[in-house]
Design an enzyme around this catalytic site. Structure first.
Site, PDB file in Angstrom:
ATOM      1  N   PRO A 202       6.339   1.582 -14.217  1.00 62.86           N
ATOM      2  CA  PRO A 202       7.776   1.434 -13.929  1.00 62.86           C
ATOM      3  C   PRO A 202       8.035   0.151 -13.131  1.00 62.86           C
ATOM      4  O   PRO A 202       7.295  -0.145 -12.194  1.00 62.86           O
ATOM      5  CB  PRO A 202       8.093   2.676 -13.073  1.00 62.86           C
ATOM      6  CG  PRO A 202       6.986   3.640 -13.360  1.00 62.86           C
ATOM      7  CD  PRO A 202       5.784   2.809 -13.647  1.00 62.86           C
TER       8      PRO A 202
ATOM      9  N   ALA B  93      10.115  -0.648 -10.951  1.00 68.90           N
ATOM     10  CA  ALA B  93      10.427  -0.489  -9.525  1.00 68.90           C
ATOM     11  C   ALA B  93       9.198  -0.717  -8.639  1.00 68.90           C
ATOM     12  O   ALA B  93       9.305  -1.263  -7.553  1.00 68.90           O
ATOM     13  CB  ALA B  93      11.002   0.894  -9.270  1.00 68.90           C
ATOM     14  N   GLY B  94       7.994  -0.316  -9.132  1.00 74.13           N
ATOM     15  CA  GLY B  94       6.817  -0.401  -8.268  1.00 74.13           C
ATOM     16  C   GLY B  94       5.934  -1.603  -8.527  1.00 74.13           C
ATOM     17  O   GLY B  94       4.788  -1.637  -8.059  1.00 74.13           O
TER      18      GLY B  94
ATOM     19  N   ASP C 193     -10.618   4.788  -8.113  1.00 76.86           N
ATOM     20  CA  ASP C 193     -10.809   5.786  -7.046  1.00 76.86           C
ATOM     21  C   ASP C 193     -11.277   7.160  -7.515  1.00 76.86           C
ATOM     22  O   ASP C 193     -11.388   8.071  -6.693  1.00 76.86           O
ATOM     23  CB  ASP C 193      -9.526   5.973  -6.210  1.00 76.86           C
ATOM     24  CG  ASP C 193      -9.293   4.781  -5.297  1.00 76.86           C
ATOM     25  OD1 ASP C 193     -10.303   4.154  -4.919  1.00 76.86           O
ATOM     26  OD2 ASP C 193      -8.146   4.481  -4.990  1.00 76.86           O
TER      27      ASP C 193
ATOM     28  N   VAL D 225      -4.062  -2.890  -6.956  1.00 77.41           N
ATOM     29  CA  VAL D 225      -5.314  -2.714  -7.697  1.00 77.41           C
ATOM     30  C   VAL D 225      -5.108  -3.123  -9.159  1.00 77.41           C
ATOM     31  O   VAL D 225      -5.883  -3.899  -9.732  1.00 77.41           O
ATOM     32  CB  VAL D 225      -5.826  -1.247  -7.617  1.00 77.41           C
ATOM     33  CG1 VAL D 225      -7.033  -1.044  -8.512  1.00 77.41           C
ATOM     34  CG2 VAL D 225      -6.171  -0.888  -6.177  1.00 77.41           C
TER      35      VAL D 225
END
Lengths: 277, 277
Positions: A52, A54-55, A117, A32
């Site tokens: 981060p 990592a994501g 959301d 998103v």
């Protein structure tokens, strides 16, 4: 017929927000957030991205590597100091509590905010969108059905002329050239410019407008604007795009005509030849 | 293929701004201001309107008389006190100097502002728009050609299904009923709800979705959701809209077929009957 005030409700105010040289903070590194980055880059904004490493979505990584308009911080949102000098905030993270806190901080500072959301934490929503050069189209169902918004988007994509984006770009250029030739804000010359541009856009097909090059624009201004008329594309040494590439509506309406003709021939032949025997 | 960051520019960020229970100040009483009033009423906002009565557009007068959401002041903009409690400002007056002052006051207070006809004084623009119930569509050419935006708007109006607005409304109702029957935010049930709604929207025609009434929705949930399937409209006691009211695309494609058939009959008859003599 003018609408009654009472019948007007249940919608949003659709806007084309201007972000040139503004700073947008995007919090989140998923798909998103990556869509948000694309939309914001289109609008010529600077982006501060907090997420981060990592994501990070692969596309987001590519955006970070390839755009000098993105300042990236490999961490989570740290607090009010992250909102300094920020003109808009878009968050797309899974942490609902953190999202709500960011929203509250934005509202205190009157910074427009969208929390993916969580509708109550949104000052605005994003609709289903189409983009082709300077042409942008948004379809909103006001939260009723994202799927139908998508279906309508596809229908619209099929019905706008293939070269609409290029046509708009060329008309924008023509308008700038016309303003250089006949300058002045408002007044009589402004009105005449507007009328002539409307005439050009109404007389020419969009696919033909898309063909305009510098030479043709110069001739269009010399032989059109100066003589207060709108020449045809052939008069400027151009060729209809249609001639090279049959119009889909035309060819699709020919098919039933031809099939009908063949059926008519066949039926009549059968009837008459039988009677002859 | 993912877009390159460098190719993304020259556009706006298209948004559906939320104004429910917000206050919008509109300064001006001409036809532009009257269009703004309509757009803002659609978005469920309260309006404060400042404009001398003498110059009021007839439509604006009607809005003032018929809507309790408009507070009207028969005067010109008076200063910063007029901006108190205001969430957005739209001006459409001829006085350029006054417009620029209002814009400056808004920017100091971080109130989003649009000054008609003065792009640098706009935080956002309005595009060419279509509205049908909860369906809203905006077309922006990013200032390149309002006329082409208009032409594209008309093309889009012709290609979206006639009952798209009603279909969206009904699907919104169905979604609410489904949420009551199978409540819960996110997780497995949220995913199953979303999948089933997508299946319904993909399997049914928009004109058929528009026919859904309370009884049919109850049966759709009983015989569809509960059994994890999507019944056809006939299974729920409904009739295709198409059957009752021939689809325009169908009838317009029949015309060339019929004409072709008649031509085929005529030509064959002439040829064969001549040969018979």
């Amino acid at each position: 017929m003018a609408p009654e005030a009472a019948s007007l409700s249940g919608g949003s105010l659709l806007l084309a927000w201007q972000l040139k040289d503004k700073t947008v903070l995007i919090v989140g590194g998923g798909d998103v957030a990556s869509g948000r980055i694309e939309s914001v880059l289109v609008a010529d904004a600077r982006i501060t991205l907090i997420a981060p490493r990592a994501g990070l979505h692969p596309l987001t990584k590519r955006f970070i590597d390839s755009s000098d308009r993105i300042t990236y911080h490999d961490r989570v949102f740290a607090g009010p100091q992250d909102l300094e000098g920020v003109d808009m905030v878009l968050t797309a993270i899974d942490d609902v509590e953190a999202s709500r806190q960011i929203c509250a901080l934005c509202r205190e500072r009157k910074i427009p905010v969208n929390v993916a959301d969580i509708p109550p934490s949104c000052d605005f929503y994003f609709g289903s969108q189409i983009r082709s050069g300077p042409l942008q189209i948004m379809i909103s169902t006001n939260g009723n059905s994202p799927k139908l918004a998508n279906i309508i988007r596809k229908k619209i994509e099929r019905c706008i002329p293939e070269h609409a984006g290029e046509a708009i770009e060329k008309v924008g250029e023509l308008r700038s050239k016309l303003k250089e030739r006949a300058p002045g804000v408002g007044g009589e010359v402004g009105k005449r410019r507007m009328r002539w541009m409307v005439d050009v856009c109404s007389s020419w097909d969009m696919d033909d407008l898309a063909l305009l090059d510098d030479t043709m624009m110069a001739r269009l201004l010399d032989e059109g604007w100066e003589k207060n008329t709108v020449p045809r594309i052939e008069d400027l040494g151009g060729h209809h795009k249609k001639a090279a590439n049959a119009h889909p509506v035309l060819s699709s309406s020919l098919i039933p005509t031809v099939l009908g003709f063949v059926a008519g021939v066949a039926c009549t032949a059968v009837v008459l030849l039988r009677r002859r025997r």
